[in-house]
Design a protein around this motif. Structure first.
Motif, PDB file in Angstrom:
ATOM      1  N   PRO A  22       0.845  -1.202   0.000  1.00 28.04           N
ATOM      2  CA  PRO A  22       0.000   0.000   0.000  1.00 28.04           C
ATOM      3  C   PRO A  22       0.878   1.250   0.000  1.00 28.04           C
ATOM      4  O   PRO A  22       1.911   1.287   0.673  1.00 28.04           O
ATOM      5  N   GLU A  23       0.470   2.261  -0.731  1.00 33.72           N
ATOM      6  CA  GLU A  23       1.264   3.484  -0.784  1.00 33.72           C
ATOM      7  C   GLU A  23       1.367   4.092   0.617  1.00 33.72           C
ATOM      8  O   GLU A  23       0.403   4.144   1.372  1.00 33.72           O
ATOM      9  N   GLY A  24       2.565   4.555   0.957  1.00 24.83           N
ATOM     10  CA  GLY A  24       2.826   5.087   2.283  1.00 24.83           C
ATOM     11  C   GLY A  24       3.498   4.085   3.209  1.00 24.83           C
ATOM     12  O   GLY A  24       4.079   4.459   4.227  1.00 24.83           O
ATOM     13  N   GLU A  25       3.418   2.796   2.851  1.00 19.06           N
ATOM     14  CA  GLU A  25       4.063   1.751   3.641  1.00 19.06           C
ATOM     15  C   GLU A  25       5.582   1.900   3.528  1.00 19.06           C
ATOM     16  O   GLU A  25       6.099   2.505   2.590  1.00 19.06           O
ATOM     17  N   VAL A  26       6.315   1.357   4.484  1.00 17.13           N
ATOM     18  CA  VAL A  26       7.767   1.332   4.408  1.00 17.13           C
ATOM     19  C   VAL A  26       8.210   0.035   3.741  1.00 17.13           C
ATOM     20  O   VAL A  26       7.459  -0.936   3.669  1.00 17.13           O
ATOM     21  N   TYR A  27       9.434   0.027   3.229  1.00 17.13           N
ATOM     22  CA  TYR A  27       9.961  -1.171   2.584  1.00 17.13           C
ATOM     23  C   TYR A  27      11.438  -1.314   2.909  1.00 17.13           C
ATOM     24  O   TYR A  27      12.080  -0.384   3.431  1.00 17.13           O
ATOM     25  N   PHE A  28      12.003  -2.485   2.535  1.00 19.55           N
ATOM     26  CA  PHE A  28      13.384  -2.816   2.856  1.00 19.55           C
ATOM     27  C   PHE A  28      14.020  -3.538   1.663  1.00 19.55           C
ATOM     28  O   PHE A  28      13.333  -3.841   0.682  1.00 19.55           O
ATOM     29  N   PRO A  29      15.305  -3.812   1.697  1.00 17.14           N
ATOM     30  CA  PRO A  29      15.940  -4.510   0.568  1.00 17.14           C
ATOM     31  C   PRO A  29      15.207  -5.803   0.238  1.00 17.14           C
ATOM     32  O   PRO A  29      14.914  -6.615   1.117  1.00 17.14           O
ATOM     33  N   GLY A  30      14.883  -5.974  -1.034  1.00 13.38           N
ATOM     34  CA  GLY A  30      14.211  -7.177  -1.486  1.00 13.38           C
ATOM     35  C   GLY A  30      12.705  -7.136  -1.426  1.00 13.38           C
ATOM     36  O   GLY A  30      12.036  -8.007  -2.001  1.00 13.38           O
ATOM     37  N   SER A  31      12.132  -6.157  -0.736  1.00 12.76           N
ATOM     38  CA  SER A  31      10.670  -6.086  -0.637  1.00 12.76           C
ATOM     39  C   SER A  31      10.039  -6.016  -2.032  1.00 12.76           C
ATOM     40  O   SER A  31      10.372  -5.123  -2.815  1.00 12.76           O
ATOM     41  N   PRO A  32       9.121  -6.946  -2.361  1.00 21.34           N
ATOM     42  CA  PRO A  32       8.449  -6.900  -3.671  1.00 21.34           C
ATOM     43  C   PRO A  32       7.346  -5.843  -3.636  1.00 21.34           C
ATOM     44  O   PRO A  32       6.165  -6.155  -3.527  1.00 21.34           O
ATOM     45  N   ILE A  33       7.744  -4.583  -3.750  1.00 22.70           N
ATOM     46  CA  ILE A  33       6.783  -3.510  -3.501  1.00 22.70           C
ATOM     47  C   ILE A  33       5.699  -3.411  -4.572  1.00 22.70           C
ATOM     48  O   ILE A  33       4.647  -2.820  -4.330  1.00 22.70           O
ATOM     49  N   MET A  34       5.942  -4.004  -5.729  1.00 22.17           N
ATOM     50  CA  MET A  34       4.885  -4.070  -6.738  1.00 22.17           C
ATOM     51  C   MET A  34       5.085  -5.335  -7.576  1.00 22.17           C
ATOM     52  O   MET A  34       6.209  -5.691  -7.932  1.00 22.17           O
ATOM     53  N   ARG A  35       3.970  -6.013  -7.887  1.00 22.74           N
ATOM     54  CA  ARG A  35       4.004  -7.223  -8.711  1.00 22.74           C
ATOM     55  C   ARG A  35       3.017  -7.039  -9.849  1.00 22.74           C
ATOM     56  O   ARG A  35       1.843  -6.741  -9.627  1.00 22.74           O
ATOM     57  N   VAL A  36       3.501  -7.201 -11.073  1.00 23.68           N
ATOM     58  CA  VAL A  36       2.686  -6.997 -12.280  1.00 23.68           C
ATOM     59  C   VAL A  36       2.544  -8.337 -12.988  1.00 23.68           C
ATOM     60  O   VAL A  36       3.547  -8.974 -13.334  1.00 23.68           O
ATOM     61  N   GLU A  37       1.308  -8.766 -13.208  1.00 28.85           N
ATOM     62  CA  GLU A  37       1.038 -10.078 -13.789  1.00 28.85           C
ATOM     63  C   GLU A  37       0.149  -9.947 -15.018  1.00 28.85           C
ATOM     64  O   GLU A  37      -0.829  -9.210 -15.009  1.00 28.85           O
ATOM     65  N   SER A  79      -7.263   8.255  -1.318  1.00 26.62           N
ATOM     66  CA  SER A  79      -6.968   9.678  -1.178  1.00 26.62           C
ATOM     67  C   SER A  79      -5.558   9.846  -0.622  1.00 26.62           C
ATOM     68  O   SER A  79      -5.023   8.971   0.067  1.00 26.62           O
ATOM     69  N   LEU A  80      -4.966  10.991  -0.899  1.00 30.62           N
ATOM     70  CA  LEU A  80      -3.603  11.253  -0.439  1.00 30.62           C
ATOM     71  C   LEU A  80      -3.543  11.350   1.081  1.00 30.62           C
ATOM     72  O   LEU A  80      -2.541  10.961   1.703  1.00 30.62           O
ATOM     73  N   ASP A  81      -4.591  11.826   1.703  1.00 35.42           N
ATOM     74  CA  ASP A  81      -4.597  11.908   3.163  1.00 35.42           C
ATOM     75  C   ASP A  81      -4.569  10.518   3.806  1.00 35.42           C
ATOM     76  O   ASP A  81      -3.924  10.310   4.837  1.00 35.42           O
ATOM     77  N   VAL A  82      -5.278   9.557   3.203  1.00 38.82           N
ATOM     78  CA  VAL A  82      -5.239   8.182   3.705  1.00 38.82           C
ATOM     79  C   VAL A  82      -3.822   7.629   3.606  1.00 38.82           C
ATOM     80  O   VAL A  82      -3.308   6.989   4.532  1.00 38.82           O
ATOM     81  N   VAL A  83      -3.186   7.870   2.486  1.00 37.86           N
ATOM     82  CA  VAL A  83      -1.822   7.391   2.263  1.00 37.86           C
ATOM     83  C   VAL A  83      -0.857   8.042   3.254  1.00 37.86           C
ATOM     84  O   VAL A  83       0.032   7.390   3.813  1.00 37.86           O
ATOM     85  N   ARG A  84      -1.042   9.328   3.489  1.00 40.44           N
ATOM     86  CA  ARG A  84      -0.186  10.072   4.424  1.00 40.44           C
ATOM     87  C   ARG A  84      -0.311   9.505   5.837  1.00 40.44           C
ATOM     88  O   ARG A  84       0.685   9.296   6.538  1.00 40.44           O
ATOM     89  N   ASP A  85      -1.545   9.240   6.265  1.00 46.44           N
ATOM     90  CA  ASP A  85      -1.761   8.669   7.596  1.00 46.44           C
ATOM     91  C   ASP A  85      -1.153   7.270   7.700  1.00 46.44           C
ATOM     92  O   ASP A  85      -0.630   6.889   8.753  1.00 46.44           O
ATOM     93  N   ARG A  86      -1.223   6.506   6.602  1.00 42.17           N
ATOM     94  CA  ARG A  86      -0.642   5.168   6.619  1.00 42.17           C
ATOM     95  C   ARG A  86       0.865   5.236   6.851  1.00 42.17           C
ATOM     96  O   ARG A  86       1.423   4.429   7.596  1.00 42.17           O
ATOM     97  N   HIS A  87       1.515   6.201   6.199  1.00 40.46           N
ATOM     98  CA  HIS A  87       2.960   6.283   6.394  1.00 40.46           C
ATOM     99  C   HIS A  87       3.302   6.633   7.835  1.00 40.46           C
ATOM    100  O   HIS A  87       4.231   6.057   8.417  1.00 40.46           O
ATOM    101  N   THR A  88       2.560   7.554   8.417  1.00 41.26           N
ATOM    102  CA  THR A  88       2.810   7.920   9.810  1.00 41.26           C
ATOM    103  C   THR A  88       2.713   6.690  10.705  1.00 41.26           C
ATOM    104  O   THR A  88       3.554   6.468  11.583  1.00 41.26           O
ATOM    105  N   ALA A  89       1.695   5.865  10.476  1.00 36.07           N
ATOM    106  CA  ALA A  89       1.506   4.657  11.281  1.00 36.07           C
ATOM    107  C   ALA A  89       2.596   3.634  11.016  1.00 36.07           C
ATOM    108  O   ALA A  89       3.100   2.985  11.950  1.00 36.07           O
TER     109      ALA A  89
END
Length: 452
Positions: free
Chosen positions: A108-123, A408-418
């Motif tokens: 989900p946009e706003g989430e954190v990630y790390f090396p190797g995290s499959p942040i997007m998968r296209v099929e 919405s961008l506000d939802v994404v912003r709140d997700r990152h804070t969390a």
């Protein structure tokens, strides 16, 4: 250009040429070899975080969804490809009807990630997926870099607001994307009106040194601004002598003066002097805003200063030294034939030089410690272990070519804070270090390591 939050119709041009030529030459060759329609899985990930960074921030997902929706080959685009002889007529005929019909999953946009995290998968088929590589990477690499810098800066600022003001330091379209990513990362407003129009981000702005220099006296400039914008405006006080300007500003606007802005000098020292002077003049509620090439380290150094807000430009829009996340888009699985029911076969690059990857369609989950804080990024193939079933990170973004997860961008912003708050406390340290949690690769069946 997502204006869904504002309900504004915008004629978005095709994104089909935001790509590299070899995407098209691969498509043509695959069509001729009979492999273009093989079911394929591509994943976006980065092998490492920028040096010294503790976590990454997923940003740009909403813009990717817009780009996929608008990846269309109109007559002008097809004419360009024909004129340049990029591909043959058979391929042009196929492109004329192109519509992505596959599935996209991602963090989900706003989430954190790390090396190797499959942040997007296209099929989907190889043909329809390979064309999206460049536009997806260009958006995610840029926006995630800006969001990561913004996250570090907003963390350093604590409860003090930060204004994004970097439009004049980057490409005009990149400035709008940067403003969106900065807001996601914790900034509170922007000076860029296009960003405010497109994404609903709060906008701010008063005057520059040019306005003061336009007038015969600094006092005249302050009077004009207060008359136009009211006593609650922000007056820029470092065009000439700061102490004299502060005194004049309070005389003109009274103790109701909203704020003063300092854009040069030893900000720590000047801020203390200005605060003392404002208080002595009775302007105890007048705020102090500082600008001038700030980054997260400068913001942190001002933590004890009587500063009420920051304005950041150059360092923000350039990722504070790391303008890209080095994300890649790799084929990790493909069908044995063009038969839609053919099983997927894991594939991976195995060359030397630090660019190896791990094959197979992956899941990702974040394991928590006994206190509920993240302790590991777990990535695997095969069945998800029961203990991690409710901690999976990927969500469905596009199903059968249709966007199913616009936010919405506000939802994404709140997700990152969390998400940032759920990391170990050391995540917000500005000293250089390794990723705040390790990445573990497992085989879902055995729990054994499959790579690193």
């Amino acid at each position: 250009m997502n204006t869904a939050d504002l309900g504004l119709p915008v004629d978005v041009p095709s994104t089909a040429l935001f790509t590299d030529q070899y995407e098209f030459t691969m498509l043509q060759a695959a069509m001729k070899s009979g492999t273009a329609e093989r079911r394929s899985v591509f994943e976006v990930f980065t092998r490492r975080l920028p040096e010294g960074r503790r976590y990454g921030v997923v940003a740009g997902t909403g813009r990717v969804l817009d780009a996929v929706e608008n990846f269309r080959f109109d007559p002008d685009v097809l004419a360009f490809l024909r004129e340049r002889k990029i591909v043959d007529e058979e391929t042009l005929d196929w492109l004329a009807d192109y519509r992505f019909s596959g599935d996209i999953w991602g963090y989900p946009e706003g989430e954190v990630y790390f090396p190797g995290s499959p942040i997007m998968r296209v099929e989907g088929t190889f043909a329809e997926c390979v064309l999206l590589e460049t536009v997806i990477l260009s958006i995610l690499n840029h926006d995630s870099a800006i969001a990561a810098a913004a996250s570090r800066m907003s963390s350093a600022a604590g409860e003090r607001p930060i204004i994004e003001m970097g439009a004049r330091r980057t490409h005009e379209l990149a400035a709008v994307a940067a403003s969106r990513a900065a807001y996601l990362g914790g900034f509170t407003s922007t000076s860029d009106l296009a960003a405010g129009f497109r994404y609903g981000i709060p906008t701010v702005g008063t005057s520059a040194h040019a306005f003061t220099l336009l007038h015969d006296r600094e006092r005249d400039a302050f009077r004009a601004q207060v008359k136009s914008m009211g006593r609650g405006t922000t007056l820029l006080v470092d065009t000439y002598d700061v102490a004299e300007a502060v005194r004049t500003a309070v005389e003109v606007a009274g103790p109701e003066l909203g704020a003063v802005r300092i854009d040069s000098g030893d900000l720590l020292l000047v801020a203390h002097r200005v605060r003392q002077q404002l208080d002595e003049l009775g302007a105890t509620d007048t705020r102090i805003i500082v600008t001038s090439d700030l980054d997260e380290y400068a913001i942190a150094s001002l933590a004890a200063a009587p500063v009420d807000a920051y304005g950041v430009g150059t360092q923000l829009v350039t990722g504070s030294g790391h303008p890209t996340c080095s994300m890649v888009y790799k084929l990790v699985a493909r069908a044995e034939s063009a038969d839609p029911t053919a099983p997927l076969v894991p594939v991976a690059k195995k060359s030397s030089g630090g660019k190896t990857s791990i094959g197979g369609r992956k899941w990702a989950a974040r394991r928590l410690d006994e206190y509920g804080a993240a302790e590991a990024e777990v990535i695997g193939t095969g069945p998800v272990p029961d203990a991690l079933a409710d901690r999976q990170l990927l969500v469905e973004l596009v199903k059968g070519g249709d966007v199913v997860a616009r936010e919405s961008l506000d939802v994404v912003r709140d997700r990152h804070t969390a998400a940032r708050a759920n990391l170990p406390l050391s995540a917000t340290q500005l000293s250089r270090g390794e990723p705040v949690i390790p990445t573990e690769y497992v085989n879902g069946r055995s729990g054994g390591l499959t790579g690193s």
